[in-house]
Write a protein that holds these residues in place. Sequence first.
Motif, PDB file in Angstrom:
ATOM      1  N   GLN A  52       0.713  -1.088  -0.179  1.00 14.87           N
ATOM      2  CA  GLN A  52       0.021  -0.208   0.026  1.00 14.87           C
ATOM      3  C   GLN A  52       0.824   1.301  -0.001  1.00 14.87           C
ATOM      4  OE1 GLN A  52      -3.383  -0.072  -0.505  1.00 14.87           O
ATOM      5  NE2 GLN A  52      -2.965   2.131  -1.032  1.00 14.87           N
ATOM      6  N   LEU A  53       2.093   1.214   0.630  1.00 13.41           N
ATOM      7  CA  LEU A  53       3.020   2.406   0.813  1.00 13.41           C
ATOM      8  C   LEU A  53       3.374   2.551  -0.669  1.00 13.41           C
ATOM      9  CD1 LEU A  53       4.987   2.072   3.845  1.00 13.41           C
ATOM     10  CD2 LEU A  53       3.194   3.665   3.522  1.00 13.41           C
ATOM     11  N   GLU A  54       3.665   1.418  -1.247  1.00  9.87           N
ATOM     12  CA  GLU A  54       4.260   1.623  -2.691  1.00  9.87           C
ATOM     13  C   GLU A  54       3.072   2.213  -3.516  1.00  9.87           C
ATOM     14  OE1 GLU A  54       6.823  -1.508  -5.366  1.00  9.87           O
ATOM     15  OE2 GLU A  54       4.651  -2.231  -4.899  1.00  9.87           O
ATOM     16  N   LYS A  55       1.868   1.752  -3.502  1.00 11.95           N
ATOM     17  CA  LYS A  55       0.552   2.290  -4.336  1.00 11.95           C
ATOM     18  C   LYS A  55       0.658   3.717  -4.061  1.00 11.95           C
ATOM     19  CE  LYS A  55      -1.845  -2.110  -4.861  1.00 11.95           C
ATOM     20  NZ  LYS A  55      -2.852  -2.823  -4.676  1.00 11.95           N
ATOM     21  N   LEU A  59       6.549   4.493  -0.615  1.00 14.14           N
ATOM     22  CA  LEU A  59       7.827   3.632  -0.447  1.00 14.14           C
ATOM     23  C   LEU A  59       8.560   3.806  -1.815  1.00 14.14           C
ATOM     24  CD1 LEU A  59       8.640   1.180   0.982  1.00 14.14           C
ATOM     25  CD2 LEU A  59       7.612  -0.375  -0.720  1.00 14.14           C
ATOM     26  N   TYR A  60       9.994   3.854  -1.424  1.00 13.46           N
ATOM     27  CA  TYR A  60      11.008   3.984  -2.474  1.00 13.46           C
ATOM     28  C   TYR A  60      11.634   2.398  -2.587  1.00 13.46           C
ATOM     29  CZ  TYR A  60      15.383   5.422  -4.809  1.00 13.46           C
ATOM     30  OH  TYR A  60      16.398   5.776  -5.521  1.00 13.46           O
ATOM     31  N   ARG A  82       9.613   8.049   1.198  1.00 12.87           N
ATOM     32  CA  ARG A  82       9.578   9.429   0.839  1.00 12.87           C
ATOM     33  C   ARG A  82       8.638   9.913   1.975  1.00 12.87           C
ATOM     34  NH1 ARG A  82       8.547   6.485  -3.743  1.00 12.87           N
ATOM     35  NH2 ARG A  82      10.084   6.806  -5.407  1.00 12.87           N
ATOM     36  N   ALA A  83       9.315  11.172   2.703  1.00  9.12           N
ATOM     37  CA  ALA A  83       8.483  11.889   3.659  1.00  9.12           C
ATOM     38  C   ALA A  83       8.778  13.030   3.697  1.00  9.12           C
ATOM     39  CB  ALA A  83       8.447  10.977   5.158  1.00  9.12           C
TER      40      ALA A  83
END
Length: 132
Positions: A52-55, A59-60, A82-83
């Motif tokens: 989900q972070l990737e979508k 997420l790197y 990434r933040a």
Amino acid sequence: MNEFLKSVPAGDVKNASKAMLQMQLYAIFTTPVNGMGPVFEHLDEHLAFQVQLEKDGILYSAGPMWTDDEESWEGEGMVVIRAESRAVAIRIAESDPMHKAGAREFRVRPWMINEGTMTVRLDMSSQSFGIA
């Protein structure tokens, strides 16, 4: 520069490398708290969280960290995200089901990417791609 310095201000490093990428990311180093049992117990939820972070474009990269002999896995992993800030990165790490359940603990380190390369191959005939 004084060779005995133990620390240099981040601004000095950024200034010295101003022609480079300077992409600010956050590395989350995650380690098991009570062995591998709890890690495997929460692995499916953790992987779904990562996807989900990737979508969401957060997420790197992420994955397990092998032992130094490259023969086994003791539950350690690294997640690069990434933040907007380290505080936001910590909140994201706290949201990971693995950390929420207490199966792993984590440390967040700011990481600036300056150098590197990534190659993407796109084969139009087979409509396939690969990353090298």
